[in-house]
Design a protein around this motif. Structure first.
Motif, PDB file in Angstrom:
ATOM      1  N   VAL A 247       0.843  -1.203   0.000  1.00 49.86           N
ATOM      2  CA  VAL A 247       0.000   0.000   0.000  1.00 49.86           C
ATOM      3  C   VAL A 247       0.871   1.243   0.000  1.00 49.86           C
ATOM      4  O   VAL A 247       0.603   2.222  -0.717  1.00 49.86           O
ATOM      5  CB  VAL A 247      -0.944  -0.001   1.223  1.00 49.86           C
ATOM      6  N   PHE A 248       1.946   1.216   0.800  1.00 53.34           N
ATOM      7  CA  PHE A 248       2.866   2.347   0.854  1.00 53.34           C
ATOM      8  C   PHE A 248       3.509   2.591  -0.511  1.00 53.34           C
ATOM      9  O   PHE A 248       3.602   3.728  -0.979  1.00 53.34           O
ATOM     10  CB  PHE A 248       3.939   2.081   1.910  1.00 53.34           C
ATOM     11  N   GLY A 249       3.945   1.483  -1.163  1.00 55.62           N
ATOM     12  CA  GLY A 249       4.567   1.621  -2.480  1.00 55.62           C
ATOM     13  C   GLY A 249       3.588   2.143  -3.516  1.00 55.62           C
ATOM     14  O   GLY A 249       3.933   2.996  -4.352  1.00 55.62           O
ATOM     15  N   SER A 250       2.365   1.656  -3.479  1.00 55.61           N
ATOM     16  CA  SER A 250       1.351   2.107  -4.434  1.00 55.61           C
ATOM     17  C   SER A 250       1.019   3.587  -4.235  1.00 55.61           C
ATOM     18  O   SER A 250       0.910   4.343  -5.213  1.00 55.61           O
ATOM     19  CB  SER A 250       0.091   1.254  -4.265  1.00 55.61           C
ATOM     20  N   THR A 251       0.886   3.988  -2.971  1.00 51.72           N
ATOM     21  CA  THR A 251       0.572   5.398  -2.684  1.00 51.72           C
ATOM     22  C   THR A 251       1.734   6.309  -3.077  1.00 51.72           C
ATOM     23  O   THR A 251       1.533   7.377  -3.668  1.00 51.72           O
ATOM     24  CB  THR A 251       0.265   5.559  -1.185  1.00 51.72           C
ATOM     25  N   LEU A 252       2.949   5.867  -2.747  1.00 48.40           N
ATOM     26  CA  LEU A 252       4.133   6.663  -3.090  1.00 48.40           C
ATOM     27  C   LEU A 252       4.272   6.810  -4.606  1.00 48.40           C
ATOM     28  O   LEU A 252       4.617   7.892  -5.114  1.00 48.40           O
ATOM     29  CB  LEU A 252       5.388   5.997  -2.505  1.00 48.40           C
TER      30      LEU A 252
ATOM     31  N   MET B 286       7.708   8.618 -15.548  1.00 46.26           N
ATOM     32  CA  MET B 286       6.341   8.472 -15.011  1.00 46.26           C
ATOM     33  C   MET B 286       5.812   7.059 -15.227  1.00 46.26           C
ATOM     34  O   MET B 286       5.207   6.446 -14.325  1.00 46.26           O
ATOM     35  CB  MET B 286       5.404   9.485 -15.680  1.00 46.26           C
ATOM     36  N   ALA B 287       6.065   6.516 -16.443  1.00 48.28           N
ATOM     37  CA  ALA B 287       5.582   5.165 -16.745  1.00 48.28           C
ATOM     38  C   ALA B 287       6.225   4.151 -15.815  1.00 48.28           C
ATOM     39  O   ALA B 287       5.550   3.214 -15.333  1.00 48.28           O
ATOM     40  CB  ALA B 287       5.873   4.819 -18.201  1.00 48.28           C
ATOM     41  N   SER B 288       7.520   4.303 -15.520  1.00 42.49           N
ATOM     42  CA  SER B 288       8.214   3.376 -14.622  1.00 42.49           C
ATOM     43  C   SER B 288       7.639   3.450 -13.207  1.00 42.49           C
ATOM     44  O   SER B 288       7.415   2.422 -12.554  1.00 42.49           O
ATOM     45  CB  SER B 288       9.710   3.698 -14.596  1.00 42.49           C
ATOM     46  N   ILE B 289       7.410   4.670 -12.740  1.00 43.73           N
ATOM     47  CA  ILE B 289       6.862   4.852 -11.392  1.00 43.73           C
ATOM     48  C   ILE B 289       5.463   4.239 -11.288  1.00 43.73           C
ATOM     49  O   ILE B 289       5.151   3.524 -10.337  1.00 43.73           O
ATOM     50  CB  ILE B 289       6.829   6.346 -11.024  1.00 43.73           C
ATOM     51  N   TYR B 290       4.627   4.526 -12.295  1.00 43.44           N
ATOM     52  CA  TYR B 290       3.256   3.992 -12.259  1.00 43.44           C
ATOM     53  C   TYR B 290       3.230   2.472 -12.418  1.00 43.44           C
ATOM     54  O   TYR B 290       2.352   1.798 -11.877  1.00 43.44           O
ATOM     55  CB  TYR B 290       2.399   4.652 -13.337  1.00 43.44           C
ATOM     56  N   PHE B 291       4.214   1.930 -13.172  1.00 42.87           N
ATOM     57  CA  PHE B 291       4.290   0.475 -13.315  1.00 42.87           C
ATOM     58  C   PHE B 291       4.574  -0.173 -11.963  1.00 42.87           C
ATOM     59  O   PHE B 291       3.974  -1.200 -11.609  1.00 42.87           O
ATOM     60  CB  PHE B 291       5.380   0.095 -14.323  1.00 42.87           C
ATOM     61  N   VAL B 292       5.501   0.422 -11.207  1.00 41.02           N
ATOM     62  CA  VAL B 292       5.777  -0.073  -9.852  1.00 41.02           C
ATOM     63  C   VAL B 292       4.516   0.007  -8.995  1.00 41.02           C
ATOM     64  O   VAL B 292       4.205  -0.902  -8.214  1.00 41.02           O
ATOM     65  CB  VAL B 292       6.930   0.725  -9.210  1.00 41.02           C
ATOM     66  N   GLY B 293       3.760   1.111  -9.168  1.00 41.01           N
ATOM     67  CA  GLY B 293       2.512   1.270  -8.408  1.00 41.01           C
ATOM     68  C   GLY B 293       1.494   0.187  -8.747  1.00 41.01           C
ATOM     69  O   GLY B 293       0.794  -0.329  -7.865  1.00 41.01           O
TER      70      GLY B 293
ATOM     71  N   SER C 253      -0.076  -2.511  -6.217  1.00 44.85           N
ATOM     72  CA  SER C 253      -1.529  -2.618  -6.048  1.00 44.85           C
ATOM     73  C   SER C 253      -1.988  -4.059  -6.250  1.00 44.85           C
ATOM     74  O   SER C 253      -2.859  -4.563  -5.517  1.00 44.85           O
ATOM     75  CB  SER C 253      -2.250  -1.698  -7.033  1.00 44.85           C
ATOM     76  N   TYR C 254      -1.393  -4.732  -7.256  1.00 50.78           N
ATOM     77  CA  TYR C 254      -1.751  -6.126  -7.522  1.00 50.78           C
ATOM     78  C   TYR C 254      -1.406  -7.017  -6.330  1.00 50.78           C
ATOM     79  O   TYR C 254      -2.232  -7.822  -5.866  1.00 50.78           O
ATOM     80  CB  TYR C 254      -1.021  -6.607  -8.775  1.00 50.78           C
ATOM     81  N   LEU C 255      -0.179  -6.872  -5.828  1.00 54.88           N
ATOM     82  CA  LEU C 255       0.254  -7.692  -4.696  1.00 54.88           C
ATOM     83  C   LEU C 255      -0.569  -7.383  -3.443  1.00 54.88           C
ATOM     84  O   LEU C 255      -0.932  -8.283  -2.683  1.00 54.88           O
ATOM     85  CB  LEU C 255       1.743  -7.470  -4.421  1.00 54.88           C
ATOM     86  N   GLN C 256      -0.856  -6.098  -3.236  1.00 55.74           N
ATOM     87  CA  GLN C 256      -1.650  -5.695  -2.068  1.00 55.74           C
ATOM     88  C   GLN C 256      -3.020  -6.363  -2.093  1.00 55.74           C
ATOM     89  O   GLN C 256      -3.474  -6.932  -1.095  1.00 55.74           O
ATOM     90  CB  GLN C 256      -1.808  -4.184  -2.036  1.00 55.74           C
ATOM     91  N   GLN C 257      -3.679  -6.314  -3.248  1.00 51.99           N
ATOM     92  CA  GLN C 257      -5.019  -6.880  -3.363  1.00 51.99           C
ATOM     93  C   GLN C 257      -4.989  -8.397  -3.198  1.00 51.99           C
ATOM     94  O   GLN C 257      -5.839  -8.979  -2.516  1.00 51.99           O
ATOM     95  CB  GLN C 257      -5.616  -6.507  -4.716  1.00 51.99           C
ATOM     96  N   LYS C 258      -4.000  -9.030  -3.802  1.00 49.97           N
ATOM     97  CA  LYS C 258      -3.898 -10.489  -3.747  1.00 49.97           C
ATOM     98  C   LYS C 258      -3.674 -10.966  -2.311  1.00 49.97           C
ATOM     99  O   LYS C 258      -4.339 -11.897  -1.833  1.00 49.97           O
ATOM    100  CB  LYS C 258      -2.763 -10.969  -4.655  1.00 49.97           C
ATOM    101  N   ILE C 259      -2.733 -10.312  -1.620  1.00 55.94           N
ATOM    102  CA  ILE C 259      -2.431 -10.726  -0.239  1.00 55.94           C
ATOM    103  C   ILE C 259      -3.591 -10.408   0.680  1.00 55.94           C
ATOM    104  O   ILE C 259      -3.965 -11.219   1.538  1.00 55.94           O
ATOM    105  CB  ILE C 259      -1.140 -10.024   0.251  1.00 55.94           C
ATOM    106  N   MET C 260      -4.194  -9.220   0.500  1.00 61.58           N
ATOM    107  CA  MET C 260      -5.267  -8.799   1.394  1.00 61.58           C
ATOM    108  C   MET C 260      -6.493  -9.686   1.255  1.00 61.58           C
ATOM    109  O   MET C 260      -7.171  -9.982   2.243  1.00 61.58           O
ATOM    110  CB  MET C 260      -5.647  -7.335   1.112  1.00 61.58           C
ATOM    111  N   ILE C 261      -6.795 -10.123   0.038  1.00 64.01           N
ATOM    112  CA  ILE C 261      -7.934 -11.026  -0.144  1.00 64.01           C
ATOM    113  C   ILE C 261      -7.681 -12.340   0.592  1.00 64.01           C
ATOM    114  O   ILE C 261      -8.581 -12.897   1.236  1.00 64.01           O
ATOM    115  CB  ILE C 261      -8.190 -11.270  -1.643  1.00 64.01           C
TER     116      ILE C 261
END
Length: 583
Positions: free
Chosen positions: A77-82, A119-126, A130-138
Motif C-alpha cells: 500500500v505504501f509503495g502504491s501510494t508513493l 512516469m511510466a516506470s513509477i506507475y508500473f511499480v505502483g 496494487s496487484y500484490l496488495q489486493q492479492k495478499i489482502m484477499i
C-alpha cells in the motif's frame, strides 16, 4: 381486502425480530415447536451498532492472526501510494521544461520523452504494488472470514437447546449468510483502502506544503467542514444499516418458517394471509433498505461536490499567484492535481460507508451469537458412563436405571411446570407418561438429557446424579426419538448410521429389521442407498418415524426415550417393533 390488522403487523415485527424469541412465554410453558422456530420473538429495536469500536477491534483481532502477511500488505500500500504521488510530481518539471522559452524544440521533446518514461516506470511499480496488495489482502480477509464462520458454527453447536428453542432459525441462518457476506466484502477491500487513504492524505498534505504553503492552507481550511458533513451523514447511515440487517433477518425467519409449514398453510387456506404478511415484512425491509442505501449513497456525491469548492479555490488563487509572484505553472498544475488527491481519499471512504456500516451491523449480530452463554461446562470430577454393549475404557458401566427425586422445574423462574416429581424406571422396564397437554411429559424427557437443568431435586442414572456425568457421555447413552422427525441429506443407510457412525452395514440392516423398517426400505428404488430428499419428503411420515427409531436402535443405548415417536405408525407395525425391541 386486508387479511392482517395493525395489531398483527406489530406482532409480526415482535415475533420475527433479530433478537429472537423470548426464553418462554408468559404462561411458563416450554417454547412452541421444541427445537423449532416457533414462539414469540423479540422486537426489532433498530438503532446504530451498540459498540462500533469494540466490533472493529474484534474484527481486527481475526485479521491479526496473519501477522506475517500484514506488513507486506502495508508495504505494498505504501509503495502504491508513493508511486501515485511521485508520478504526479513528475508533471512539474515536464510542464516547466515545455514552457521555458530558452529551450529548443528538440530539447523539449527529449525532456518530454524522458519525463514520460520516468512516469511510466513509477506507475508500473505502483500497479505491481496494487496487484500484490489486493492479492495478499484477499487471502488475509478470507482466512479471517473462515475463522469467524468456524467459530460461529462451533458456538452454535455449544449453545444450549434453550437458545435454539427461543430464536428463529431463519434469523440464525441470516447471520451465517448475509451478515458474514457483508463482513467479507468489507475485509476484502475496505481495510487496505483506509490505510491507503491515510497515507495518501499525509503524503498529499506534505507535498502540497512543499509546493505552495498558501494554497495548502486554503485547501486544509475546508477539511473541518467536510468532516462535519461526513459525520452527520454517517450517523444516519449507521442507524439505518443496523435496522436493515435486522429487517433482513426477520424476512429470512419468516421465509424459513413458512416454507417449513407450507402444508399447514395450505390445509387452512392461509395462502393470501401469508402473502400479505410477507409483503408487510418485505415492505418493512424495503423501507429500511431505501433509507440505508440513500444515506450510504449520498455520501459520495455530497463529499465530491464539496471537494470541488476546495479545488476551485485552489485553482483560482493559484492562478493569481502565477500572475503576481514567481509561482510556476508546473507547480500550479501538480497542486490542482494534489487537490484532487486530497479529496479522493475522503470520497473513496464515503463510497465505502454503506459497505462499512452494513459490515459492522452484520459483525455485531454475529458477535451477539458468539457472546451467548454456552452450555454449562462439566464439573472437573464428572465421570463417563457406558453400556455393556458399548464398553469404553475407564467409563462406568450402567444398566439404565433412571430415578427422579423431588424434581422441580420451570422454564421461567416465576412459573413452575414440574413440582416435586418422583419416579423410578428399572432396567428393561417400560414406563408410559400419560397426561394432559402441557402437563410436562416432554419436559421430563428434556431434563433427563440435561437440555435444561433443574432448580430442585435430583435425576439419577444408576444412582449417579446426572450433573456429575459428562453431558456427551450422558446423551450418548440415551436414545431419544421425537415426534417431529428429522432426516439429513444422504442415503437411508447414512441416516440410520447417524445413531452410531462406526456401525457396519449388517448392523444397519439389523436395526432396520428390529423396528420393522427393513421391508419398506427394500421396496425403495435403491434400497438402503436411496437418497432422501428434503428431510425425507419422498417417504411417508410413518416411514420417516421408523427410520428415526432405527437410528436410536443402532446406538445400542441402555436408555430409550420415545416422545410420541410412533404417532404415525400403524398399530400392527408398532406392536411388532415393540416386541422385537423387547427381545
Amino acid at each position: 381486502m386486508s387479511y392482517i390488522s395493525e395489531e398483527r403487523k406489530e406482532a409480526l415485527l415482535r415475533r420475527y425480530g433479530s433478537k429472537g424469541m423470548k426464553q418462554a412465554d408468559s404462561a411458563g410453558r416450554r417454547p412452541r415447536g421444541f427445537g423449532g422456530p416457533g414462539g414469540p420473538r423479540g422486537s426489532i429495536d433498530g438503532g446504530k451498532p451498540k459498540n462500533v469500536y469494540g466490533t472493529i477491534n474484534r474484527l481486527l483481532a481475526y485479521i491479526g492472526r496473519d501477522k506475517v502477511k500484514i506488513p507486506f500488505v502495508f508495504l505494498c500500500v505504501f509503495g502504491s501510494t508513493l508511486a501515485s504521488l511521485g508520478g504526479s510530481y513528475i508533471l512539474r518539471p515536464i510542464i516547466n521544461n515545455l514552457v521555458l522559452a530558452d529551450r529548443t524544440a528538440e530539447e523539449k521533446i527529449n525532456n518530454l520523452i524522458m519525463g514520460i518514461l520516468i512516469m511510466a516506470s513509477i506507475y508500473f511499480v505502483g500497479v505491481i504494488c496494487s496487484y500484490l496488495q489486493q492479492k495478499i489482502m484477499i487471502g488475509v480477509s478470507q482466512n479471517a472470514l473462515v475463522r469467524i464462520r468456524e467459530e460461529l458454527f462451533s458456538k452454535i453447536q455449544k449453545l444450549p437447546l434453550r437458545y435454539h428453542d427461543t430464536h428463529a432459525h431463519g434469523d440464525i441462518m441470516s447471520r451465517f449468510t448475509n451478515d458474514l457476506d457483508s463482513v467479507g466484502e468489507m475485509l476484502n477491500n475496505t481495510l487496505s483502502q483506509i490505510f491507503s487513504s491515510v497515507l495518501t492524505l499525509i503524503g498529499t498534505v506534505t507535498l502540497m506544503f512543499i509546493t505552495n504553503w498558501i494554497l495548502a492552507i486554503v485547501t486544509i481550511v475546508t477539511v473541518p467542514f467536510l468532516a462535519y458533513v461526513g459525520s452527520m451523514i454517517g450517523k444516519q447511515s449507521r442507524k439505518y444499516f443496523m435496522a436493515q440487517q435486522q429487517a433482513l433477518g426477520a424476512v429470512n425467519g419468516y421465509i424459513e418458517e413458512t416454507v417449513t409449514g407450507q402444508k399447514i398453510i395450505k390445509v387452512f387456506c392461509h395462502e393470501k394471509t401469508t402473502m400479505e404478511e410477507f409483503d408487510f415484512l418485505s415492505d418493512d425491509l424495503r423501507k429500511k433498505q431505501m433509507k440505508a442505501q440513500f444515506f450510504g449513497s449520498i455520501m459520495g456525491p455530497v463529499m465530491g461536490n464539496l471537494s470541488q469548492i476546495s479545488y476551485a479555490l485552489s485553482a483560482s488563487i493559484g492562478g493569481m499567484l502565477c500572475l503576481t509572484s514567481n509561482f510556476d505553472i508546473g507547480g500550479l498544475t501538480i497542486f490542482t492535481n494534489y487537490s484532487r488527491h486530497f479529496s479522493r481519499p475522503v470520497n473513496e471512504l464515503s463510497h465505502q460507508m454503506n459497505t462499512i456500516f452494513a459490515a459492522l451491523a452484520g459483525a455485531e449480530r454475529v458477535f451477539e451469537v458468539m457472546d451467548e452463554r454456552s452450555e454449562m461446562v462439566d464439573s472437573s470430577d464428572a465421570i463417563e458412563i457406558c453400556s455393556e454393549a458399548n464398553r469404553v475404557e475407564g467409563a462406568r458401566i450402567i444398566k439404565g436405571e433412571v430415578t427422579l427425586k423431588n424434581v422441580t422445574f420451570g422454564y421461567t423462574p416465576d412459573k413452575v411446570v414440574l413440582k416435586n416429581i418422583n419416579l423410578k424406571a428399572k432396567p428393561g422396564q417400560k414406563i408410559a407418561f400419560v397426561g394432559s397437554t402441557g402437563a410436562g411429559k416432554t419436559t421430563v424427557t428434556n431434563l433427563i438429557n440435561r437440555f435444561y437443568d433443574i432448580e430442585e431435586g435430583q435425576i439419577l442414572i444408576d444412582g449417579i446424579d446426572i450433573k456429575n456425568i459428562k453431558k456427551d457421555s450422558l446423551r450418548a447413552n440415551i436414545a431419544m426419538v421425537l415426534q417431529d422427525t428429522h432426516l439429513f441429506s444422504g442415503t437411508v443407510r447414512e441416516n440410520i448410521r447417524y445413531g452410531r457412525l462406526d456401525a457396519t452395514d449388517e448392523e444397519v440392516i439389523t436395526a432396520a429389521k428390529i423396528v420393522s423398517a427393513h421391508s419398506f426400505i427394500e421396496r425403495l428404488p435403491d434400497g438402503y442407498d436411496t437418497a432422501l430428499e428434503g428431510d425425507g419428503s419422498n417417504l411417508s411420515q410413518g416411514e420417516r418415524q421408523l427410520l428415526n427409531i432405527a437410528r436410536a436402535a443402532i446406538s445400542k443405548a441402555p436408555i430409550l426415550i420415545l416422545d410420541e415417536a410412533t404417532s404415525s405408525i400403524d398399530t400392527r407395525t408398532e406392536n411388532t417393533s415393540n416386541g422385537a425391541w423387547t427381545n
